[in-house]
Design a protein around this motif. Structure first.
Motif, PDB file in Angstrom:
ATOM      1  N   LYS A  56      -8.384  -0.850  -4.684  1.00  0.00           N
ATOM      2  CA  LYS A  56      -8.261   0.618  -4.580  1.00  0.00           C
ATOM      3  C   LYS A  56      -6.839   1.054  -4.270  1.00  0.00           C
ATOM      4  O   LYS A  56      -6.488   2.227  -4.454  1.00  0.00           O
ATOM      5  CB  LYS A  56      -9.220   1.146  -3.514  1.00  0.00           C
ATOM      6  N   TYR A  57      -6.012   0.135  -3.812  1.00  0.00           N
ATOM      7  CA  TYR A  57      -4.606   0.436  -3.541  1.00  0.00           C
ATOM      8  C   TYR A  57      -3.690   0.013  -4.705  1.00  0.00           C
ATOM      9  O   TYR A  57      -2.469   0.006  -4.559  1.00  0.00           O
ATOM     10  CB  TYR A  57      -4.140  -0.286  -2.279  1.00  0.00           C
ATOM     11  N   ASN A  58      -4.295  -0.360  -5.820  1.00  0.00           N
ATOM     12  CA  ASN A  58      -3.537  -0.851  -6.976  1.00  0.00           C
ATOM     13  C   ASN A  58      -2.818  -2.164  -6.660  1.00  0.00           C
ATOM     14  O   ASN A  58      -1.737  -2.438  -7.162  1.00  0.00           O
ATOM     15  CB  ASN A  58      -2.533   0.194  -7.472  1.00  0.00           C
ATOM     16  N   ILE A  59      -3.441  -2.969  -5.805  1.00  0.00           N
ATOM     17  CA  ILE A  59      -2.930  -4.304  -5.494  1.00  0.00           C
ATOM     18  C   ILE A  59      -3.912  -5.314  -6.074  1.00  0.00           C
ATOM     19  O   ILE A  59      -5.071  -5.366  -5.659  1.00  0.00           O
ATOM     20  CB  ILE A  59      -2.779  -4.520  -3.976  1.00  0.00           C
ATOM     21  N   GLY A  77       2.521   1.914  -3.357  1.00  0.00           N
ATOM     22  CA  GLY A  77       1.615   2.266  -4.450  1.00  0.00           C
ATOM     23  C   GLY A  77       1.088   1.113  -5.267  1.00  0.00           C
ATOM     24  O   GLY A  77       0.472   1.318  -6.320  1.00  0.00           O
ATOM     25  N   GLY A  78       1.283  -0.128  -4.795  1.00  0.00           N
ATOM     26  CA  GLY A  78       0.696  -1.258  -5.510  1.00  0.00           C
ATOM     27  C   GLY A  78       1.566  -2.490  -5.505  1.00  0.00           C
ATOM     28  O   GLY A  78       2.657  -2.520  -4.926  1.00  0.00           O
ATOM     29  N   ASP A 137     -11.059  -5.623  -1.553  1.00  0.00           N
ATOM     30  CA  ASP A 137     -10.505  -4.710  -0.556  1.00  0.00           C
ATOM     31  C   ASP A 137      -9.277  -3.954  -1.039  1.00  0.00           C
ATOM     32  O   ASP A 137      -9.069  -2.788  -0.672  1.00  0.00           O
ATOM     33  CB  ASP A 137     -10.140  -5.486   0.714  1.00  0.00           C
ATOM     34  N   TYR A 138      -8.449  -4.585  -1.851  1.00  0.00           N
ATOM     35  CA  TYR A 138      -7.144  -4.005  -2.158  1.00  0.00           C
ATOM     36  C   TYR A 138      -7.018  -3.426  -3.559  1.00  0.00           C
ATOM     37  O   TYR A 138      -5.996  -2.800  -3.868  1.00  0.00           O
ATOM     38  CB  TYR A 138      -6.045  -5.047  -1.921  1.00  0.00           C
ATOM     39  N   ILE A 155       0.844  -1.200   0.000  1.00  0.00           N
ATOM     40  CA  ILE A 155       0.000   0.000   0.000  1.00  0.00           C
ATOM     41  C   ILE A 155       0.874   1.243   0.000  1.00  0.00           C
ATOM     42  O   ILE A 155       0.652   2.186  -0.775  1.00  0.00           O
ATOM     43  CB  ILE A 155      -0.948  -0.015   1.214  1.00  0.00           C
ATOM     44  N   GLU A 156       1.905   1.252   0.839  1.00  0.00           N
ATOM     45  CA  GLU A 156       2.807   2.407   0.939  1.00  0.00           C
ATOM     46  C   GLU A 156       3.546   2.658  -0.377  1.00  0.00           C
ATOM     47  O   GLU A 156       3.774   3.816  -0.762  1.00  0.00           O
ATOM     48  CB  GLU A 156       3.809   2.192   2.062  1.00  0.00           C
TER      49      GLU A 156
END
Length: 251
Positions: free
Chosen positions: A172-175, A130-131, A169-170, A127-128
């Motif tokens: 939106k974090y580009n994961i 950017g993906g 869930d993830y 997340i930190e």
């Protein structure tokens, strides 16, 4: 910039095939396995083949403290982890009433809890940064049922649905989070079966053969890389079509 992947269950079978394929694709590879001797030997063997960016760390991925340490090692040494391949898994057979509680617990620890822990400790860094991508090894046995494989079906079924929740869930974090779902695969463990058993699995497959570790590794790489940039929350069978048949006889 060189990308980095962390692969669990990397000392043999599909995990080892994935380690070599990612190296061939010029990724840095951190191999993770609970078998320290075999993992070190395989890592050294890859280094002797000319792959300089391959590393090994022993880890019991069912233990939170150990997974936390591996995560700290990975980000401290490589700065960024682009993909985590949650490949480690075990198999236990038997009908439900025949299944020992210890086997049930171990199966869920290795096949399901390890994905929870690896994701719990790697996702915050992703997340930190950017993906990133996560690829889990599920199974066609999570998509459909098998005779005398109750605990394994239950564990892989959990992984099949877990990927959907994680993808929601993830994203939106580009994961992106996806699963590969192999059928029987020509790993050393499976090939230790009697020839008659292997022949049954080959004949049951529409392609007339079981899949190879390299074929599963190719699917892992696809889902880990930008080639699958719009794939999220999918369960990708690598099965030769084994799961397609309804079971009905030819009319």
């Amino acid at each position: 910039m060189m990308k980095t992947v962390v692969i669990t269950g990397a000392a043999s079978g599909m995990g080892l095939a994935a380690s070599k394929l990612f190296l061939e694709k010029h990724w840095r590879v951190l191999m993770i396995d609970a078998n320290e001797d075999q993992g070190q030997q395989q890592c050294l063997g890859l280094q002797k083949q000319g792959y300089t960016e391959v590393y090994f760390q022993w880890c019991d991925i069912t233990k939170a403290s150990e997974v936390a340490q591996v995560s700290q090692f990975a980000f401290a040494n490589f700065g960024r982890i682009d993909s985590v391949i949650n490949n480690a898994g075990i198999w236990r057979g038997g009908e439900l009433h025949q299944t020992q509680e210890a086997d049930w617990d171990l199966l869920f620890d290795v096949d399901v809890k390890s994905i929870f822990l690896m994701s719990k400790y790697f996702v915050p860094h992703m997340i930190e940064q950017g993906g990133g991508t996560i690829v889990n090894t599920a199974s066609v046995s999570g998509l459909n049922g098998d005779h005398q494989m109750a605990a394994y079906n239950a564990a892989k079924g959990a992984v099949v649905n877990l990927v959907r929740a994680m993808a929601l869930d993830y994203g939106k974090y580009n994961i992106r989070v996806n699963n590969v779902c192999p059928a029987a695969c020509a790993t050393p463990m499976f090939l230790a079966n009697p020839p008659a058993v292997i022949d049954k699995f080959n004949k049951a497959n529409p392609l007339g053969r079981i899949c190879t570790p390299k074929e599963v590794a190719e699917a892992m790489y696809f889902l880990a890389s930008e080639a699958s940039s719009s794939c999220n929350g999918i369960n990708l069978p690598v099965s030769g079509g084994l799961e397609l048949h309804t079971g009905q006889p030819i009319q």
